[in-house]
Design a protein around this motif. Structure first.
Motif, short mmCIF file in Angstrom:
data_model
loop_
_atom_site.label_atom_id
_atom_site.label_comp_id
_atom_site.label_asym_id
_atom_site.label_seq_id
_atom_site.Cartn_x
_atom_site.Cartn_y
_atom_site.Cartn_z
N SER A 49 30.40 54.90 44.47
CA SER A 49 31.46 55.67 43.83
C SER A 49 32.00 54.99 42.58
N ASN A 50 31.67 53.74 42.37
CA ASN A 50 32.13 53.01 41.19
C ASN A 50 31.39 53.47 39.95
N ALA A 51 32.03 53.32 38.79
CA ALA A 51 31.40 53.72 37.53
C ALA A 51 30.12 52.94 37.28
N GLU A 52 30.07 51.68 37.73
CA GLU A 52 28.88 50.83 37.56
C GLU A 52 28.54 50.21 38.91
N PRO A 53 27.93 50.98 39.84
CA PRO A 53 27.65 50.47 41.18
C PRO A 53 26.62 49.35 41.16
N GLY A 54 26.63 48.57 42.24
CA GLY A 54 25.68 47.48 42.36
C GLY A 54 26.37 46.13 42.30
N PRO A 55 25.61 45.05 42.18
CA PRO A 55 26.20 43.70 42.13
C PRO A 55 27.24 43.58 41.03
N LEU A 56 28.36 42.97 41.36
CA LEU A 56 29.47 42.84 40.42
C LEU A 56 29.08 41.94 39.25
N LYS A 57 29.41 42.37 38.04
CA LYS A 57 29.22 41.57 36.84
C LYS A 57 30.47 41.70 36.00
N TYR A 58 31.20 40.60 35.84
CA TYR A 58 32.45 40.64 35.10
C TYR A 58 32.21 40.74 33.59
N THR A 59 33.16 41.37 32.93
CA THR A 59 33.24 41.23 31.48
C THR A 59 33.94 39.91 31.18
N ALA A 60 33.92 39.51 29.92
CA ALA A 60 34.54 38.23 29.57
C ALA A 60 36.03 38.23 29.88
N TYR A 61 36.71 39.36 29.61
CA TYR A 61 38.16 39.37 29.85
C TYR A 61 38.47 39.49 31.33
N GLN A 62 37.63 40.18 32.12
CA GLN A 62 37.84 40.22 33.56
C GLN A 62 37.69 38.83 34.16
N ARG A 63 36.73 38.08 33.64
CA ARG A 63 36.49 36.72 34.15
C ARG A 63 37.76 35.87 34.02
N GLY A 64 38.44 36.00 32.89
CA GLY A 64 39.67 35.24 32.70
C GLY A 64 40.77 35.65 33.66
N LEU A 65 40.84 36.93 33.98
CA LEU A 65 41.86 37.41 34.90
C LEU A 65 41.65 36.84 36.29
N VAL A 66 40.40 36.85 36.76
CA VAL A 66 40.09 36.35 38.10
C VAL A 66 40.28 34.84 38.17
N GLU A 67 39.91 34.14 37.11
CA GLU A 67 40.10 32.68 37.09
C GLU A 67 41.58 32.31 37.13
N ALA A 68 42.42 33.13 36.51
CA ALA A 68 43.86 32.86 36.55
C ALA A 68 44.39 32.94 37.97
N PHE A 69 43.83 33.87 38.76
CA PHE A 69 44.25 34.00 40.15
C PHE A 69 43.93 32.72 40.93
N ALA A 70 42.83 32.06 40.57
CA ALA A 70 42.42 30.83 41.27
C ALA A 70 43.05 29.58 40.66
N ASP A 71 43.77 29.71 39.56
CA ASP A 71 44.41 28.57 38.91
C ASP A 71 45.47 27.99 39.85
N PRO A 72 45.32 26.72 40.27
CA PRO A 72 46.29 26.15 41.22
C PRO A 72 47.71 26.04 40.66
N ASP A 73 47.83 26.06 39.33
CA ASP A 73 49.17 25.95 38.73
C ASP A 73 49.83 27.31 38.54
N ALA A 74 49.07 28.38 38.75
CA ALA A 74 49.61 29.74 38.55
C ALA A 74 50.03 30.32 39.88
N GLU A 75 51.29 30.62 40.00
CA GLU A 75 51.82 31.24 41.22
C GLU A 75 51.88 32.75 41.08
N THR A 76 52.25 33.20 39.88
CA THR A 76 52.34 34.64 39.59
C THR A 76 51.43 34.95 38.41
#
Length: 613
Positions: A49-76
């Motif tokens: 049902s996704n616009a681009e089904p199959g194995p996930l491949k991030y765009t460059a800006y999506q990659r930064g968003l996900v990495e921020a979630f894993a940043d130990p210094d970032a709470e919010t």
């Protein structure tokens, strides 16, 4: 020497161009994948049902968003992003990563119950089902070895609950480590009687030192946007892309987007540094080499915030952004949606549609006979009050240019016979008003309209009496809402005459923009210097504001003072001018004659009366 890409190149040549461009911009290549990106791209499978089904491949800006979630210094982590930016995929994959690698109690909150259920059924459940690494975990780990429902998913070491901003019980339940709030600008203003649902939900994370909070939304109104407030508290990171000509990093802005009016396919971005026209193909390569850069000078600790428009999204295009703007620029509600969802920015309509009475009066000008040769017709537009009629005489020309010649207050109770009091004065004004033009024509009043909101019976009788004098006049009534037609035929007024409904909000928005014009030309409204100061005050009386109705935003014109008759007259007159223009169908380059207007409008009235009868 810059790299120039030929848009007509063959596929082989195009591939070579892209390789050369990538080599030129290699210095901006993103860093190696982090653990969270590596795991998500190797394990998550997007459903059919996704616009681009199959194995996930991030765009460059999506990659930064996900990495921020894993940043130990970032709470919010705050995402103020356009609607076509892949925001939801970044949020969902961050959630799935925690399920498999660092589980704990999680809560996802959506604006409404319907949105929450839709998210589970159409996004979360299909994503879980299509990703083996998650599918084998969800439903296991509870005390009985299982447990999963629409609103609650259990997995080893944790669980995820799904709620809505209108449910205070769900927001005030047990503590959670992970909090994901999506579209917070569409949340209820208060969760029942307990206050702001965002703050209620955040309180649930207080007991976890290693908590993670994602706040995401497209923004709304300037003074009430939650996501904008949080964005400016954080690092204010924006996605910069390199210019393929000079290599300068730039944050793509809407004012850099240029195209030929009416031809969105000509859209391109203009580099601030070298002036290079960045094509769509160049943009797609450049955004994969872009980077998030912090712009805040003094952000609050532990808050990383991100902003991106559709201009840096590979799920959109330059042509699409230009086309969306052209479609929305003349409609305030659509323009608000464009600013909010495409540019991911707030928009203060109060400023754009706010006029200053003194400035209007300063630009008033002499309007005397002979009138310009471009004048096509004269309209008499009347607003009805309990103790008077207020009427404007307005000339309309080609390209919607208009001249407000005069405005009259005809005092006296409007609860009287149609041939007495202010009605008699209006009839007499109609009869003696005529104007010469510079090309020698003598123009009488071509058509008129009168507001039927007060003393409707007397207004209907007056309209009927004027028609017997072969005068082309209609009764009108203003209706609110930006989705209403400009003018349309309604039912009969007191069984005597047809009343026309005027979509006043759209017309007022157009008039406000036209009155703010400083250069004479198409759409310009000339104001006579003989008009009283109160006339200009009434033109500037109403401003466009946002108010909340059942938790939803609604745009409406709100008066600052008690009087708006001048604006109403101009509004009704503009609608009537459009109606006569639409029904006369004059040959190209030939001014419409008063006889043409009279014949067409009379035919319309006769048809309306026959249908009413």
């Amino acid at each position: 020497m810059g790299l120039h890409i030929d848009p007509l190149a063959t596929p082989t040549a195009a591939r070579a161009d892209n390789e050369l461009l990538a080599q030129l911009l290699a210095q901006f290549a993103p860093p190696p994948k982090t653990e969270i990106v590596e795991w998500c791209e190797s394990r998550i499978v997007l459903p059919a049902s996704n616009a681009e089904p199959g194995p996930l491949k991030y765009t460059a800006y999506q990659r930064g968003l996900v990495e921020a979630f894993a940043d130990p210094d970032a709470e919010t982590v705050v995402f103020m992003l356009a609607s076509q930016s892949g925001k939801s995929t970044a949020i969902d994959s961050a959630l799935l990563y925690t399920v498999a690698n660092d589980p704990g109690p999680a809560l996802i909150v959506h604006p409404s119950e319907g949105k929450a259920l839709d998210y589970v059924r159409n996004r979360l459940d299909p994503l879980i089902a299509s990703t083996p690494a998650i599918r084998e975990l969800v439903g296991k780990g509870g005390r009985t070895g299982g447990g999963s429902s629409v609103r609650h998913k259990i997995f080893p070491g944790g669980s995820v609950s799904i709620g809505s901003s209108y449910n205070p019980d769900g927001l005030a339940a047990r503590s959670v480590r992970y909090l994901l709030l999506d579209e917070i600008d569409r949340f209820a203003r208060s969760a029942g009687t307990e206050g702001d649902p965002v703050q209620l939900a955040i309180k649930r994370t207080r007991t976890f030192r290693s908590r993670k909070i994602i706040l995401a939304s497209t923004p709304t109104a300037k003074n009430s946007s939650r996501i904008a407030e949080w964005f400016f508290r954080g690092t204010q990171e924006r996605f910069y892309i390199p210019c393929p000509e000079c290599g300068a990093l730039e944050y793509a802005r809407f004012d850099q987007l240029k195209w030929q009016e009416g031809k969105p396919h000509t859209a391109h971005l203009t580099c601030d540094h070298c002036g290079h026209a960045i094509s769509e193909r160049e943009r797609l390569v450049a955004i994969e080499l872009g980077a998030w850069l912090t712009t805040a000078e003094n952000p609050e600790p532990h808050i990383r915030s991100f902003h991106a428009t559709e201009l840096v999204s590979r799920f959109s295009s330059l042509e699409s952004v230009a086309a969306q703007y052209e479609e929305s620029k003349s409609r305030p509600e659509k323009l608000r949606v464009f600013h909010n969802t495409v540019l991911a920015e707030t928009h203060d309509f109060g400023e754009e549609y706010q006029l200053d009475a003194s400035e209007l009066q300063l630009r008033a000008e002499p309007i005397a006979q002979p009138l310009p040769a471009s004048v096509e017709k004269i309209i008499l537009s009347t607003d009805t009050q309990l103790d008077r009629l207020e009427t404007s005489i307005i000339a309309f020309g080609a390209d919607d240019e208009a001249w407000v010649i005069s405005h009259h207050k005809l005092m006296g109770s409007t609860d009287c016979a149609p041939d007495a009091g202010p009605y008699a004065a209006l009839s007499e004004l109609w009869g003696r008003a005529s104007f010469r033009t510079k090309d020698g024509r003598l123009l009488p009043i071509a058509a008129g309209c009168i507001d039927g909101n007060y003393h409707s019976m007397q207004v209907a009788q007056f309209v009927a009496s004027q028609r017997r004098k072969q005068r082309n006049i209609i009764a009108v009534r203003g209706v609110g809402g930006f989705d209403k037609p400009l003018i349309r035929r309604g039912n009969t007024l007191k069984g005597i005459t047809t009343i026309y409904h005027v979509g006043v909000d759209s017309i007022k928005a157009s008039l406000k923009r036209r009155l703010a014009m400083t250069e004479v030309g198409p759409g310009f409204i000339h104001l006579a210097d003989t008009l009283e100061p109160t006339y200009f005050e009434q033109l500037a009386n109403e401003s466009l504001q946002t108010r909340f109705v059942r938790g939803r935003e609604k745009l409406e014109f709100v008066p600052k003072g008690p009087r708006s008759e001048a604006l109403d007259c101009l509004c009704y007159g503009t609608a009537l001018a459009r109606l006569t223009k639409a029904t006369t169908a004059a040959p190209a380059n030939k001014p419409q004659s008063n006889a043409d207007i009279a014949a067409r409008l009379a035919a319309l009235n006769q048809l309306s009366n026959r249908k009413a009868a």
